[in-house]
Every structure is written in C-alpha cells, then in structure tokens.
Design an enzyme around this catalytic site. Structure first.
Site, mmCIF file in Angstrom:
data_model
loop_
_atom_site.group_PDB
_atom_site.id
_atom_site.type_symbol
_atom_site.label_atom_id
_atom_site.label_comp_id
_atom_site.label_asym_id
_atom_site.label_seq_id
_atom_site.Cartn_x
_atom_site.Cartn_y
_atom_site.Cartn_z
ATOM 1 C CB ALA A 1 32.142 33.338 32.983
ATOM 2 N N PRO A 2 34.799 33.437 31.015
ATOM 3 C CG PRO A 2 35.578 35.124 29.631
ATOM 4 C CD PRO A 2 34.388 34.726 30.431
ATOM 5 N N GLY B 1 35.166 27.103 38.600
ATOM 6 C CA GLY B 1 35.099 26.866 40.032
ATOM 7 C C GLY B 1 34.683 25.446 40.360
ATOM 8 C CG ASP C 1 24.954 43.499 46.812
ATOM 9 O OD1 ASP C 1 24.716 42.464 47.465
ATOM 10 O OD2 ASP C 1 24.139 44.420 46.666
#
Length: 596
Positions: free
Chosen positions: A323-324, A328, A379
């Site tokens: 993902a761009p 993390g 969520d």
C-alpha cells in the site's frame, strides 16, 4: 455431490441444534437492542456504552455454546462427509419462513468452520451463496418494518407530531411544538415550491436507532419520483427533557451518520434484511456489508464483504501491492488498486522502540471494536485463514510478508491442480483512505502561494485537531499522533487508523515539561528527567507535527490548546467524574439551537 436421500436422523438433529443455537443468539441480541430504548429514556449513558461493548461478544459466545453442544451430544466433528451434506440440506429446510435466514446461514458457517478441518470448507458444507431469499419476508408482529404517513402541506405539523408519538418515548419533550416547527420548516425548505403528488408520503423505520447519547428517526420523503432520505436526532437537554436537535437530509448526511468510523447502532429489528433494504434505498452508494455492520450485525457484514471480495476478484485482473504511504513499524499493509480496502498484517518482528507483542496489538484493535469510535476511528473486519490465488499477488508483497510476517503466510497447492493459493492466517481489513501525510504533501508541492493548497491545508489541519478532540471526548489517547497514522475519507473527514499505541485517556498521565535546573541539563541531548510508562508531554507534539509554517499557523489558530497539558488533564478529570460527552455525527451548523 449431494446425497440422493436424506436418510440420516442424526443429520436432522444436528441441523435442528444449530438452528436452536442461532435462534437463541438472535433472541438475546434483539432483547439487548430493545433495552436501549429504556436506557435512552432514563439517560443511562454508562449502561448504554456497557451494553454496546457486551453485545459485540454475543455472537462468538453463542457459536462456542452451539459447537460445544454439537460435540457433546452428537460428536458432530467426527461425522463423515455424507452426514454433513445432509446437515446442510436439513438446515436449508429449516430456513423456510425464517425471518433472519441470511443471519442463520452465517451462523451455520461459523459453527461448521469452527468444528471441521479447512479442507472441508467448500460449497457442499457452507453457504458460499445465499440459499434462501430475503425478499418480501412478512413481519409476524404488530409493528411493521416501516410506517407510512400521508400529510398535506396544511397537516404536515400534525403528522410529524403523530409520527413522533408512535415511537412511544417515555420521556417528555422540552417543547415539542417548537421542535416540530423547526422540522417542518426544514422539510418545507427541502421540498421547495414543488407540487405535492398523489403519492406524497413520509416513510420512517419503526425502530429508533440508538447510539451514544442519541436516538435517531430514520426515514424518507417520497413525492412523485423523488425520494429525500432524512434523519431526526433526538437528544436530552440539560434539564433531562427531549429535544429534536437537527434535521439531516440527503445521502451524504446519512452516509456520515452510518459511517464505518462510528459505533454500531442498537435497533430492535425482527427482519434485519428489510431494514437493510430500506436503508440501502436511502444510501445506494453504501455497501450492504457496511449497513449490516452499522446495525451491529458484524458477522453478516463479514460474510457479505467476503462475497464482494470474491466477486471483485472474478471481474478484475490487478494484483495486490504494498500500500502507498510510509511503512508501519508493527503492521504490514497491502491493497489492490481497484478495491477500496487495505489489508493489514501484524508483523512478527518490531524495532526496539516498539515494546509490544502480537497479543497486545490484537487487544488494541479489540478495544477500538468495542469502543464508541465517534466518527474518528476506522472499523476493521478481522479474518483468519483467508485464501487468495497466488497469481493475484505481486512478488514484492510475498517477499515483504516472508521477511516481516512469515508466521502469517502459507503457500500451497491445496487442490493439487498446480494453481497455488496464498493463505493469510490473520488479517485486518479497513476502508482505504488517503494517508494524511500524503494529502498534506500534495498541498505542500503546490507551493505556499497556491490559494487552493493553502485552503486545503487549513481545512485538513482543522479537521485533524477536531479528530483529536473527538477522540479525547471518547476517552481515547491516540498515542502516536503523527500525520501518517490518520487518513482522509471521501467526505473530507480525518480518521485515525493506527491502533498499536492507543490508550484510554484516563490511563495516561499528562505532564508539563520540567524546567532544567542548570546549564548542563538545558544543553543535554538526553532526557534528564524521570519518565513513567504512561507519561505524556503535550508540549513535545509541536516539533513532530508543525514543521511546515502553513500547518503551524493553522494549527496554532485552531488547536493550540492541544499542546497544553491542562487541556488533556481537564478532559481526563471530567471523564473520571462520570461525564459522557456528546459527539455529533453532523456539523454544528445543522443544529436547530445548540445552546438550548
């Protein structure tokens, strides 16, 4: 192949026991939802929050109870394929005339997959597609799914009063005629000067929607071929009397009210599919899985999401990619460009500064699931043992998982046909947003003299601070407040999505930075004062967040108090004293009279 005959009495008994387990679950779920009305009437806000947390656990408890019974009474896990094929057919028979057939199918899948080996998870044993239609299920109760009212312009006020009285709230309104006049004026403005057609009517769902400290009437105006969705929030005023706080109109207002970043509603429904169908007519862009989630039926939401994912894969060809955004430290994130969700794995290894574990991270995500997310926390859907075709993964994603989360990856040729599949052992799935740091960088790249970019920075910094304040009101301290841990939704709302350092505000100790006692301490590059594990120094946020002059200017104009320990401590003390904040799923300017 299914059996030609249903000749196993044991299969019927197993199917009947599973149906009994589901019926017990939905009866308890519905009873707890119905009690929300009394908690609202008596302003039992702590009881409401507790019930919302506890209701989330109902489903897994009932699945465990049912599985235990099947094992104890029938040794169901040891039965052969022929028996389980018949169990499913008998169960389909029990779904005829059932009022929650789609939920009962999902319950069957949950129990079956808990008891059987994964090699059994195929069409013969679980409901991959619905077996029973949810269309036109009749309500057996006196109360229909929705009520219809037929006012004229002259009788609109009287009909609105009748509409509200039909909810039978056992608490007096402070000034109902005044509130009805406000709603009537808002409805008239929405309708304009158009001619009222022969079919002009107001339809409202017969159950009130309860969340946080509010109750919501949800319905739509119908005039000719035009439909206008609306919601009326009902709150308690300072004197404990009821007031209609606003009138929300249009799909965008409804999407914010039913946002994936808010806690689940409590609403008493005999036929949930009818509620979903009605709400879908008000919000056609809202996926059905997210509507089920918003109604507290998260397992059904997961079932529908997974079906949507499989359908999307059949009709797309792009691959999963990293993902761009900034990677993390504890989560590995990948996505598919054509699919508006991200997939998050907990890594096996963390850098030294991250003193955590897989169990602690999962506990943080569960905390968010059970908490009132106040429109500021995304969520998540949580899955275990999810299989994907290996061909749909970019090699870089597989390499990343093998490097950082090898325990979560299995690659096999389960069917022996030479087509490899990737099994992810545990994954969280969230709505994709634009990472806030990327959103800001796009504005920075336009240059400080670009008026549109300056307005974009002003707007999103204001939203960022409002997000922090909403989290604070909900007793949440984000932990890591860097821009990269927040996202911007399609409605321009800023939402937090990195939960590994999240804490209850009341567990934190907000301190002012100690003054250096001598020149040596002042010049020291190391922290010379004692810091406890839950100590937070708000004055230190600035250097990490406000390096850009435009950001600093906007932040200090709107949210300078976030850098003061007194702001955080005051909110902490108020929450500890038992106060429950109002958090509004609509803008302040929509309120009829905020001060009343």
């Amino acid at each position: 192949m299914f059996p030609q005959r249903l000749d196993s009495p044991l299969a019927y008994e197993i199917a009947k026991a599973m149906m009994d387990g589901f019926n017990r679950h939905y009866r308890l779920f519905r009873s707890e939802s119905a009690r929300a009305k009394h908690r609202f009437e008596t302003a039992d806000w702590h009881g409401q929050q507790r019930a919302q947390r506890e209701r989330i656990e109902f489903y897994d408890l009932r699945v465990r109870e049912c599985s235990t019974r099947l094992e104890r009474e029938f040794k169901a896990g040891e039965q052969g394929m022929d028996v389980w094929q018949q169990v499913k057919l008998h169960y389909i028979g029990l779904l005829v005339d059932h009022r929650q057939p789609e939920l009962a199918e999902t319950f069957f899948n949950s129990v079956t997959t808990k008891m059987l080996h994964r090699s059994y998870f195929q069409n013969d044993f679980i409901f991959v597609r619905p077996a029973v239609s949810t269309e036109y299920i009749e309500n057996a109760e006196q109360r229909p799914t929705y009520r219809a009212y037929y006012p004229t312009r002259a009788t609109l006020g009287e009909v609105l009063q009748l509409l509200l009285q039909d909810f039978d709230l056992q608490c007096a309104f402070a000034d109902l005629p005044r509130d009805i006049a406000c709603v009537q004026a808002a409805l008239q403005q929405q309708l304009g000067e158009v001619t009222l057609r022969a079919n002009f009517q107001i339809q409202v769902l017969s159950g009130l929607f309860f969340r946080n400290k509010g109750a919501y009437v949800c319905g739509k105006l119908i005039n000719g071929f035009q439909e206008h969705p609306f919601a009326l929030p009902i709150l308690h005023n300072a004197d404990g009397k009821l007031v209609i706080d606003a009138a929300l109109f249009g799909e965008d207002d409804m999407l914010l009210l039913f946002s994936f970043a808010r806690a689940y509603f409590m609403v008493d429904m005999e036929i949930p599919s009818a509620y979903v169908q009605f709400l879908r007519s008000m919000m056609p862009r809202k996926p059905r899985n997210e509507i089920y989630n918003a109604l507290g039926l998260a397992k059904q939401g997961k079932t529908l999401f997974y079906r949507d994912l499989l359908q999307h894969q059949r009709h797309s060809s792009d691959k999963f990619r990293i993902a761009p955004g900034i990677k993390g430290m504890v989560m590995l994130v990948f996505d598919m460009p054509s699919f508006p969700y991200v997939f998050k794995l907990i890594k096996d290894y963390y850098p030294p500064q991250k003193d955590t574990s897989r169990e602690q991270i999962k506990a943080k995500y569960q905390l968010v699931k059970q908490h009132d997310r106040v429109g500021r926390m995304a969520d998540t859907l949580e899955y275990s043992g999810v299989a994907f075709p290996r061909a749909r993964f970019d090699d870089a994603v597989i390499a990343e998982i093998e490097k950082f989360a090898p325990s979560q990856l299995e690659i096999s040729d389960r069917d022996g046909d030479g087509q490899q599949e990737v099994v992810i052992r545990h994954v969280y799935i969230e709505r994709r947003m634009i990472p806030l740091n990327i959103y800001l960088q796009e504005a920075f790249d336009a240059g400080p003299d670009d008026r549109r970019a300056r307005a974009q920075i002003e707007r999103v910094v204001l939203e960022y601070g409002n997000a922090i304040k909403d989290l604070v009101a909900a007793n949440i301290f984000p932990g890591d407040m860097l821009w990269k841990n927040f996202g911007v939704t399609r409605h321009g709302k800023v939402v937090f999505y990195d939960y590994d350092e999240i804490e209850y505000l009341t567990d934190c100790n907000f301190r002012k930075l100690p003054q250096p006692r001598n020149e040596e301490e002042e010049m020291s590059g190391e922290i010379w004062y004692k810091v406890g594990p839950k100590d937070v120094f708000p004055e230190t946020f600035g250097p990490f967040l406000l390096g850009n002059p435009l950001v600093r200017e906007a932040f200090m104009r709107h949210h300078a108090e976030l850098l003061e320990p007194s702001f955080w401590q005051a909110h902490k003390e108020r929450i500890q004293a038992g106060y429950v904040h109002d958090v509004f799923p609509y803008e302040q300017d929509k309120r009829f009279n905020p001060g009343r």
